[in-house]
Design an enzyme around this catalytic site. Sequence first.
Site, PDB file in Angstrom:
ATOM      1  N   HIS A 382       0.655  -1.010   0.001  1.00  0.00           N
ATOM      2  CA  HIS A 382      -0.183   0.135   0.144  1.00  0.00           C
ATOM      3  C   HIS A 382       0.757   1.246  -0.196  1.00  0.00           C
ATOM      4  CE1 HIS A 382      -3.850   1.805  -0.472  1.00  0.00           C
ATOM      5  NE2 HIS A 382      -4.032   1.399   1.350  1.00  0.00           N
ATOM      6  N   ASP A 386      -2.467   2.251  -4.180  1.00  0.00           N
ATOM      7  CA  ASP A 386      -3.932   2.165  -3.654  1.00  0.00           C
ATOM      8  C   ASP A 386      -4.677   1.126  -4.567  1.00  0.00           C
ATOM      9  OD1 ASP A 386      -2.869   3.914  -2.165  1.00  0.00           O
ATOM     10  OD2 ASP A 386      -3.786   6.212  -4.158  1.00  0.00           O
TER      11      ASP A 386
END
Lengths: 422, 257
Positions: A382, A386
């Site tokens: 992450h 995203d």
Amino acid sequence: MPKEVIMPQMGESVVEGTILKWLIQEGQRVEKDQSLVEISTDKVDTEIPSPVSGLVTKILHHADETVPVGTVIVLIEEGIEGVKVPQVPETLPAGLPPKKPREEGVEQRPGLEKRYSPLVRRLAKEYGVGLEKGDLERVRGTGTGGRITKEDLLGYIEATQKTTLSARPKIVETKEAEGLKEEVIPVSSKRKIIAERMVQSKRTAPHVTSTFEVDMGRVARYRDANKDALLKGQGVHLTYLPFILSAAASALKEYPLLNSSWSEDGTVVKRYVHIGIAVSIEDGLIVPVIRDADRKGLLELAKESQDLAKRAREKKLKVNEVQGGTFTITNYGIGGSLFGTPIILQPQTGILGIGAICKRAVVIEDAIAIRPMVYLSLSFDHRVIDGAQADQFLSRIREILEGWGEKGEKVSGTESGFGGIW
Amino acid sequence: MRRCQVLNLGLVEYGKAWEFQRDLFRARSQNEIIDTFLILQHPPTYTFGRCSQGGRSILSEEKIPLNPPLLKGESSLTPPFRKGGMGGFDRSLSGEDIEHADIYWVDRGGGATYHGPGQIVGYPIIGLKDYTTDLHAYLRMLEEVMMGTLKGFQIESQRLKGYTGVWVEGEKIGSIGVRVIRGVTMHGFSLNVNNDLAPFDKIVPCNIRGVRMTSMSRILRSELIMSEVEEGVTDHFARVFDVKMERVSNPLQPCLV
């Protein structure tokens, strides 16, 4: 004409030699008599010196290969000045200015602070090899001018970590009463390495897993139509894996951030697609790598994944075959698992898990149909991307698989003769 | 006649001897010293050469992954890659006898071997081109040194085609593993004289599964006097390489050219 360097005739009865280790790399300038490669024959290890001064243009045989005497193993363009090839090309962050030409010898001069590449510095930090403690000073550099390469550092880390491990006290015996019902299984070094890597990955990258469901109907039909001929004609088992490999490779080209590595200096986007496939072996896991998967057709992917998996189980992989992956695929569906949350193999950004392909009742345009379905789960870092990008990537994979054969997907001119759309 | 200095070092820890070899090797490469023959013994030590198959030796029963997954397997050339005690060998190399053995990965040809007190080790640091340019011929010469020595003690030994080393009735008594860079040699051979053979059972010596090792004392059923065998090795080295051996009284000060 470049100078061809051959595996020398080291003795009357010597018919072949094994390459142990290259001491130079392509694009490097070498001086006459500089050692190029370490080789071995029977009980003798030796080195081949360069016959000329010039530029190494091509290394033709890799470490661990055994080649007959007289085989050309490296090409050297005589007299040419060295072109500065990036020391570790895959780690050059996109958009960064090219490296400054190295000032030869500076690193060697005592008293002056040594210089390390950003990658080496980052890795050193990651593994706790202290710059200030002078740990890096102890790493022997094999790069030009004694420069420390990524491999040198990893080798050093491996060596020192092993030493540290061995220095630890033995596992304390469990109490006698419990001891009867418990057993301490000593941990193999393979297991230890896997454990360390898993912990390190979870500690480094914030993992998120996203799952898509894919209709494999078209792929199944395509597979059924071709698998027997392939097995008979080429001895290749056409499984579902190469289809997913192929789809992932295409999608990685379109979404290069999934094919990258996080670094302190920026996200390192790789313009080559090397996909690792996790193979379960006795007491562990190994991830052989299919190089340039995006440039390979379905047949090649099928052949290569089959060969790598086979040799992984036979412990016959070469060191370079388990290195350099940019993305990983793990096929836990083999064991019946529907979906999982795989752990990223550092320093990659994503890992795609394939669940079991099962026939399920699905609703298609308000009708219920029976289709072979699979859950594809992507764990991603992450820090790098995203969920939106991850899902675009997964969508693209689904699109390719669900439309397999429709638009002549994955047509490769080199492999004609199998169903006409290879 | 060429001269060759003989340095009898006695019992030397493997790592120290290796370092000394490297110093001599460097000096010989730069023509600072004459040809040198080291003769010595090691405390219990396992060494692993970079054998041709996969670059690593195999321990018996393959219990130890020497080529760990996902990691770069190469580390042998960064000297000295040393593991004290049982480091990394917790499963296979168990047993009291090995508890105290040192383990080294070494920059020589060949597979795994064991060194221990009572075994004669010979390391010629010589400019090979003065004797032969054929690397395998060099192996045959080292075999001849050991075979000649054995003959002096009424032991008939043989070569086994394809299996470098010295054999007595199918059992191995002498092993070889060398490194030759720019015509200068290092590492060498080991000859089992009085040494314990049990430690060999823990490894696959020289990559030959099921090989049986033997020693001079086992064959002759009595302990030998080490200095006599050392004498034999030195004499036969002189004969095979046709050199005049000069014994150096202070081995740590090798004579210059």
